[in-house]
Design a protein around this motif. Structure first.
Motif, short mmCIF file in Angstrom:
data_model
loop_
_atom_site.label_atom_id
_atom_site.label_comp_id
_atom_site.label_asym_id
_atom_site.label_seq_id
_atom_site.Cartn_x
_atom_site.Cartn_y
_atom_site.Cartn_z
N ILE A 283 -0.89 -4.33 1.58
CA ILE A 283 -2.18 -4.07 0.94
C ILE A 283 -2.46 -5.16 -0.09
O ILE A 283 -1.55 -5.60 -0.82
N ASP A 284 -3.69 -5.62 -0.16
CA ASP A 284 -4.11 -6.62 -1.12
C ASP A 284 -4.53 -5.89 -2.40
O ASP A 284 -5.45 -5.07 -2.37
N SER B 12 1.49 5.68 7.93
CA SER B 12 0.79 4.65 8.69
C SER B 12 0.68 3.35 7.90
O SER B 12 0.68 2.28 8.47
N LEU B 13 0.58 3.45 6.56
CA LEU B 13 0.48 2.23 5.79
C LEU B 13 1.74 1.39 5.89
O LEU B 13 1.69 0.17 5.81
N LEU C 217 4.01 9.81 -0.64
CA LEU C 217 2.79 10.64 -0.64
C LEU C 217 1.59 9.87 -1.16
O LEU C 217 0.47 10.06 -0.69
N ILE C 218 1.81 9.00 -2.14
CA ILE C 218 0.71 8.17 -2.64
C ILE C 218 0.16 7.31 -1.51
O ILE C 218 -1.06 7.20 -1.30
N LEU D 153 -3.68 7.46 0.05
CA LEU D 153 -4.55 6.28 0.02
C LEU D 153 -4.97 5.88 1.43
O LEU D 153 -6.13 5.53 1.66
N ASP D 154 -4.04 5.92 2.37
CA ASP D 154 -4.35 5.56 3.75
C ASP D 154 -5.44 6.46 4.31
O ASP D 154 -6.42 6.00 4.92
N SER D 155 -5.32 7.76 4.09
CA SER D 155 -6.30 8.71 4.59
C SER D 155 -7.67 8.47 3.98
O SER D 155 -8.69 8.45 4.67
N ARG D 156 -7.71 8.27 2.66
CA ARG D 156 -8.98 8.05 1.97
C ARG D 156 -9.65 6.76 2.42
O ARG D 156 -10.86 6.72 2.66
#
Length: 567
Positions: free
Chosen positions: A302-303, A135-136, A386-387, A391-394
């Motif tokens: 992402i910033d 999604s990111l 995977l990273i 990160l997206d989920s968190r």
């Protein structure tokens, strides 16, 4: 050294950029290994603990870089050296036993750097290892704009056989700016879908005695075509909820539906209140590693703020508000565990995830990280794909939790504590950057009469409507909160009084045009407001006091107006 992956026509700019990092790493590796061997000889000769620590830290640094760039075998050899030399630091083992082992591993490192096999995991394989979309990776300008669309751009279909209920929901949701169409049956909706598409469909579930197969089949079809679905049901049962889960609907609500809850769920569903782009603060003492992850994350919209020294964090957080902290676990002078505890000392970061990026896969280190307040530990050799997914989920989960914790439960705007903190922060930034803020104190006119005449149901409708109207009328850099009772506080950053006065008059005009209905009785409402600028005040308490005084002048002058502080 492993060959660099061949460039192909299908490679993305991100893949090419990562390959550039790998090429630089390859070119510098031989020299770094020579330096590493030199540090080992110094430690071996002097047998001073500080020299062993310097050698081990360089090993750890190189291991982190190689893991991040997916040089797996290199990272594993460095990990073995790190494990052996840790014992040398405390003199737990005789150097005569340890020296031959470390010498052998260093020779293997030198030999590996001269070889040219294919890498065990290419960058392209790492990114495309999963068939599931990330999604990111979809966070481009168009997605950001979509997620931040106003209510007016969200089209909703309501399917309810009870025309009275359907019409009631249509009217209420229209009040909040949604575009609503009511259908009295599934068949009517299907016909409507031939020419019209909707972003959300609210499907009424008939009684348990009725066969709802058609409803769930339609729900399943809609979700497969990227239309979100809420099930509305007068009956709560395990079977109905299970069928809705299997139909992959977005939510299941019990009737009668609380309009405030429904609006809140719609906002949550479309991530209207989530902040994009995401912001990540990355702390890693290795500048090259920081640049690598910054490139990876910024390629996804992402910033990223990269720091190489832990003592830079507190100053940076005054102007940069991260959605997540990414910390290196092992750094000189201060370790990641200490930084995590420092972050957790501050209540405002209670809901911001802290994640360690580390080349250390030891289970006890992971446990120590969690005990220090971290939410997760990600190995540096984890694939970029995977990273990003982790990160997206968190981030999404933490933003939802922070949103719920910071909001007034009725109106959905910031609660008193959060609006005061936002105002305080805005005041500090105004002073630092010499850009004034304007605060507006708003109070509903004759609100007690509304409650006495139409009950708290009517009063709640008015409060929710005003809160949401202001929320969708201000910029992302502005804030609105419920100050108390029927009072709202709005903070406008980098603003002038004349502009905000015009904006507030427009909001007042729009609010007065809203027609409220309770028990078939229609009524309208208005508000009064006081406005003050930080150009005339040094303290937040004085600024809010001036806005409050201007509000009472507006009340005394006949209400239904905006009054500007004359100081």
């Amino acid at each position: 050294m492993p060959d660099q992956p061949e460039h192909t026509a299908t490679q993305t700019k991100l893949e090419q950029k990562i390959n550039e990092f790998r090429q630089v790493f390859s070119q510098e590796l031989s020299q770094r290994l020579i330096q590493l061997e030199g540090l080992w000889r110094i430690a071996q000769h002097t047998q001073v603990v500080a020299n062993f620590k310097a050698f081990r830290f360089e090993v750890h640094s190189l291991k982190g870089s190689s893991a991040a760039l997916n040089y797996i075998k290199l990272s594993e050899l460095l990990g073995q050296i790190e494990q052996h030399v840790a014992n040398c630091e405390t003199h737990e083992l005789d150097l005569s036993v340890m020296t031959p082992l470390i010498d052998l591993l260093i020779k293997k490192l030198m030999a590996l750097s001269e070889q040219v096999p294919n890498p065990l995991l290419t960058v392209h394989q790492a990114i495309t290892a999963s068939s599931s979309p990330v999604s990111l990776t979809e966070i481009n300008d168009e997605t950001v704009n979509t997620n931040l669309k106003s209510h007016r751009e969200i089209s909703i279909a309501i399917v309810d056989e009870d025309n009275a209920v359907g019409s009631f929901l249509t009217k209420l949701l229209s009040t909040f700016g949604f575009v609503i169409t009511h259908y009295s049956s599934v068949q009517q909706l299907k016909k409507g879908l031939e020419s019209t598409s909707y972003r959300l469909v609210l499907l009424d579930l008939a009684t348990p005695e009725t066969d709802n197969t058609e409803v769930f089949n339609l729900a399943k079809t809609l979700t497969q075509y990227d239309t979100d679905v809420f099930i509305l049901s007068s009956h709560d049962s395990f079977d109905a909820r299970l069928f809705s889960v299997r139909a992959e609907v977005n939510d299941f609500l019990l009737k009668p539906v609380n309009i405030t809850s429904l609006v809140s769920k719609i906002r949550k569903n479309f991530k209207i209140d989530l902040i994009r782009p995401y912001k990540i603060l990355l702390l890693d003492d290795q500048a090259a590693v920081g640049v690598f992850y910054k490139t990876l994350l910024e390629s996804q919209g992402i910033d990223v703020l990269v720091l190489t020294q832990a003592n830079q964090i507190m100053t940076s957080l005054e102007s940069f508000h991260p959605d997540i902290f990414l910390l290196d676990m092992h750094m000189p002078e201060i370790n990641g565990f200490e930084v995590a505890k420092l972050i957790r000392q501050q209540a405002k970061y209670d809901y911001v995830p802290v994640i360690f990026l580390t080349a250390d896969n030891d289970i006890m280190s992971k446990i120590a990280a969690l005990e220090a307040g971290a939410d997760d530990v990600i190995p540096k050799d984890t694939s970029p794909e995977l990273i990003l997914r982790q990160l997206d989920s968190r981030i999404q989960r933490s933003q939802q939790i922070r949103f719920a914790a910071s909001r007034d439960s009725l109106t959905g705007v910031l609660n008193h504590g959060q609006i005061m903190e936002a105002a305080s922060h805005a005041m500090r930034m105004a002073s630092r950057h010499i850009k004034p803020i304007v605060v507006v104190m708003i109070d509903l006119d004759n609100f007690k009469k509304v409650n006495d005449t139409y009950g708290h149901i009517g009063g709640d409708k008015v409060l929710v409507s005003l809160g949401q109207l202001i929320q969708q009328s201000i910029r992302e850099t502005d804030y609105v909160g419920r100050y108390g009772g029927e009072e709202f506080l709005v903070v406008f950053s980098d603003a002038d009084s004349a502009t905000i006065e015009r904006k507030m008059n427009n909001i007042l005009t729009a609010f007065q045009a809203i027609n409220f209905t309770v028990n078939e009785f229609d009524f309208t409402c208005s508000f009064s407001a006081g406005l003050a600028s930080s150009e005339n005040y040094d303290k937040l308490s004085e600024l809010i006091g001036a806005a409050d005084a201007a509000l009472y002048q507006a009340k005394g002058a006949g209400k239904k107006q905006i009054w500007v502080d004359s100081n």
